[in-house]
Design a protein around this motif. Structure first.
Motif, PDB file in Angstrom:
ATOM      1  N   LEU A 111       0.835  -1.203   0.000  1.00  0.00           N
ATOM      2  CA  LEU A 111       0.000   0.000   0.000  1.00  0.00           C
ATOM      3  C   LEU A 111       0.868   1.250   0.000  1.00  0.00           C
ATOM      4  O   LEU A 111       0.585   2.216  -0.723  1.00  0.00           O
ATOM      5  N   TYR A 112       1.954   1.224   0.788  1.00  0.00           N
ATOM      6  CA  TYR A 112       2.849   2.387   0.801  1.00  0.00           C
ATOM      7  C   TYR A 112       3.506   2.586  -0.562  1.00  0.00           C
ATOM      8  O   TYR A 112       3.702   3.717  -1.012  1.00  0.00           O
ATOM      9  N   THR A 113       3.847   1.494  -1.238  1.00  0.00           N
ATOM     10  CA  THR A 113       4.454   1.586  -2.563  1.00  0.00           C
ATOM     11  C   THR A 113       3.549   2.340  -3.525  1.00  0.00           C
ATOM     12  O   THR A 113       3.992   3.204  -4.285  1.00  0.00           O
ATOM     13  N   LEU A 114       2.262   2.025  -3.487  1.00  0.00           N
ATOM     14  CA  LEU A 114       1.299   2.713  -4.345  1.00  0.00           C
ATOM     15  C   LEU A 114       1.152   4.176  -3.950  1.00  0.00           C
ATOM     16  O   LEU A 114       1.100   5.066  -4.811  1.00  0.00           O
ATOM     17  N   LEU A 115       1.097   4.448  -2.642  1.00  0.00           N
ATOM     18  CA  LEU A 115       0.966   5.822  -2.170  1.00  0.00           C
ATOM     19  C   LEU A 115       2.209   6.643  -2.497  1.00  0.00           C
ATOM     20  O   LEU A 115       2.114   7.806  -2.896  1.00  0.00           O
ATOM     21  N   SER A 116       3.381   6.033  -2.335  1.00  0.00           N
ATOM     22  CA  SER A 116       4.631   6.735  -2.588  1.00  0.00           C
ATOM     23  C   SER A 116       4.768   7.123  -4.046  1.00  0.00           C
ATOM     24  O   SER A 116       5.310   8.180  -4.378  1.00  0.00           O
ATOM     25  N   ASN A 117       4.268   6.270  -4.924  1.00  0.00           N
ATOM     26  CA  ASN A 117       4.316   6.581  -6.343  1.00  0.00           C
ATOM     27  C   ASN A 117       3.504   7.842  -6.637  1.00  0.00           C
ATOM     28  O   ASN A 117       3.884   8.668  -7.461  1.00  0.00           O
ATOM     29  N   ARG A 118       2.386   8.023  -5.946  1.00  0.00           N
ATOM     30  CA  ARG A 118       1.568   9.234  -6.092  1.00  0.00           C
ATOM     31  C   ARG A 118       2.242  10.425  -5.426  1.00  0.00           C
ATOM     32  O   ARG A 118       2.186  11.548  -5.935  1.00  0.00           O
ATOM     33  N   LEU A 119       2.873  10.192  -4.283  1.00  0.00           N
ATOM     34  CA  LEU A 119       3.554  11.276  -3.576  1.00  0.00           C
ATOM     35  C   LEU A 119       4.660  11.887  -4.426  1.00  0.00           C
ATOM     36  O   LEU A 119       4.916  13.095  -4.364  1.00  0.00           O
ATOM     37  N   GLY A 120       5.314  11.040  -5.239  1.00  0.00           N
ATOM     38  CA  GLY A 120       6.420  11.510  -6.061  1.00  0.00           C
ATOM     39  C   GLY A 120       6.016  12.560  -7.083  1.00  0.00           C
ATOM     40  O   GLY A 120       6.868  13.289  -7.607  1.00  0.00           O
ATOM     41  N   LYS A 121       4.721  12.648  -7.367  1.00  0.00           N
ATOM     42  CA  LYS A 121       4.238  13.635  -8.331  1.00  0.00           C
ATOM     43  C   LYS A 121       4.046  15.014  -7.700  1.00  0.00           C
ATOM     44  O   LYS A 121       3.872  16.000  -8.405  1.00  0.00           O
ATOM     45  N   GLU A 122       4.045  15.067  -6.359  1.00  0.00           N
ATOM     46  CA  GLU A 122       3.795  16.331  -5.671  1.00  0.00           C
ATOM     47  C   GLU A 122       4.891  16.717  -4.692  1.00  0.00           C
ATOM     48  O   GLU A 122       5.187  17.899  -4.506  1.00  0.00           O
ATOM     49  N   PHE A 123       5.501  15.718  -4.052  1.00  0.00           N
ATOM     50  CA  PHE A 123       6.545  15.981  -3.069  1.00  0.00           C
ATOM     51  C   PHE A 123       7.904  15.558  -3.609  1.00  0.00           C
ATOM     52  O   PHE A 123       8.007  14.586  -4.360  1.00  0.00           O
ATOM     53  N   SER A 124       8.945  16.262  -3.189  1.00  0.00           N
ATOM     54  CA  SER A 124      10.299  15.858  -3.561  1.00  0.00           C
ATOM     55  C   SER A 124      10.687  14.626  -2.754  1.00  0.00           C
ATOM     56  O   SER A 124      10.031  14.287  -1.758  1.00  0.00           O
ATOM     57  N   THR A 125      11.746  13.954  -3.170  1.00  0.00           N
ATOM     58  CA  THR A 125      12.215  12.765  -2.455  1.00  0.00           C
ATOM     59  C   THR A 125      12.529  13.093  -1.003  1.00  0.00           C
ATOM     60  O   THR A 125      12.176  12.335  -0.088  1.00  0.00           O
TER      61      THR A 125
END
Length: 305
Positions: free
Chosen positions: A175-189
């Protein structure tokens, strides 16, 4: 040109593959490091020091302006959900799972994350699952069952509880993997990674205090020895550096593909480290189970474009 397109260049691929190898070494050896630290600490004590160390390191680098973060105008609710899933829930399940099983068993279990990513993509994102992907999922899960069920140490007692914890870790990890992929579009690493450090550092230290541990985990850490080095490795190498690499790669590749490459390599390193350095028992069931799990992941990922 977007970031996702640049990874197709040769220099971008070299960087990503280098990062994958680094991540495999860091997280692959983390199972062994966790086993060492848990000899003198409880899972919550270990997590409190490990993530506390990561948070302090981030704060120092941000204070020195070596790292820059800004959350103004961004989807904080999505970030909060992601950091609740990982590290808060995931880390507890993983630590308990490792404590109640072996490092090599844990490595094979965690290898199922890419398959769970595919399943959760189907359930939550309504993405279609082909027959080949379905076959890969079945083979992968069968590999885990073989590596565990045929082990002479298999039992339905304490280890069974450990297996349940690892199944839970796999579920929330995907679940985090899916969420992190979305986070990468808005937040920096760095913004995503700092969010993880804040959540982990505050959550686990508060939980440790509520359990009445006080400063005991930090006293054990300061006492030195193998435990101190294991915690430093887990805090700096895994909770800090590895998560930066993990979030970076997830922001540049599809979640299913990034997870597949990462867990394949992490599993091999984790199983080898557990057998060579941790003295874990192994046999034909270990080799066959690991090969089947990796084969299943490869088959399932063939449909990922």
């Amino acid at each position: 040109m977007s970031e996702k397109i640049t990874v197709h260049r040769s220099d971008g691929k070299v960087l990503l593959y280098t990062l994958f190898v680094t991540l495999a070494l860091l997280w692959g050896l983390s199972f062994l490091g966790t086993k060492v630290a848990l000899a003198e600490m409880t899972p919550i004590e270990l997590l409190s020091v490990r993530w506390g160390m990561s948070l302090v390191l981030f704060c120092i680098l941000i204070g020195l302006r070596i790292i820059k973060v800004s959350y103004r105008g961004k989807n904080i609710k999505l970030l909060a959900l992601a950091v609740l899933v990982q590290p808060c829930i995931y880390a507890i399940l993983e630590a308990w799972g490792i404590d109640l099983t072996t490092s090599s068993e844990s490595s094979i279990f965690i290898a199922v994350v890419p398959l769970m990513v595919v399943l959760e993509s189907f359930i939550f994102l309504k993405q279609k699952v082909s027959r080949r992907t379905g076959l890969g999922i079945i083979i992968g899960f069968a590999g885990v069952v073989i590596s565990i069920a045929f082990s002479p140490e298999f039992s339905t007692g304490g280890k069974f509880t450990g297996y349940l914890c690892l199944i839970g870790a796999v579920t929330v990890g995907a679940l985090y993997t899916l969420l992190s992929n979305r986070l990468g579009k808005e937040f920096s690493t760095m913004e995503t990674s700092f969010g993880l450090a804040i959540a982990g550092g505050l959550f686990f230290n508060l939980l440790s205090l509520l359990q009445g541990n006080g400063l005991h985990p930090y006293k054990v850490f300061i006492a030195g020895g193998q435990t101190m080095w294991a915690v430093i490795y887990l805090g700096v190498g895994c909770s800090f550096a590895a998560y930066i690499i993990f979030n970076y790669t997830l922001s540049r590749l599809k979640a299913e593909l990034a997870s597949c490459i990462q867990t394949n390599s992490i599993t091999v390193v984790g199983v080898a480290a557990g057998i060579i350095f941790g003295g874990d028992s192994w046999g034909w069931y270990t080799i066959l189970g690991m090969c089947m799990t990796i084969t299943g992941i490869v088959i399932a990922s063939r449909d990922v474009k």
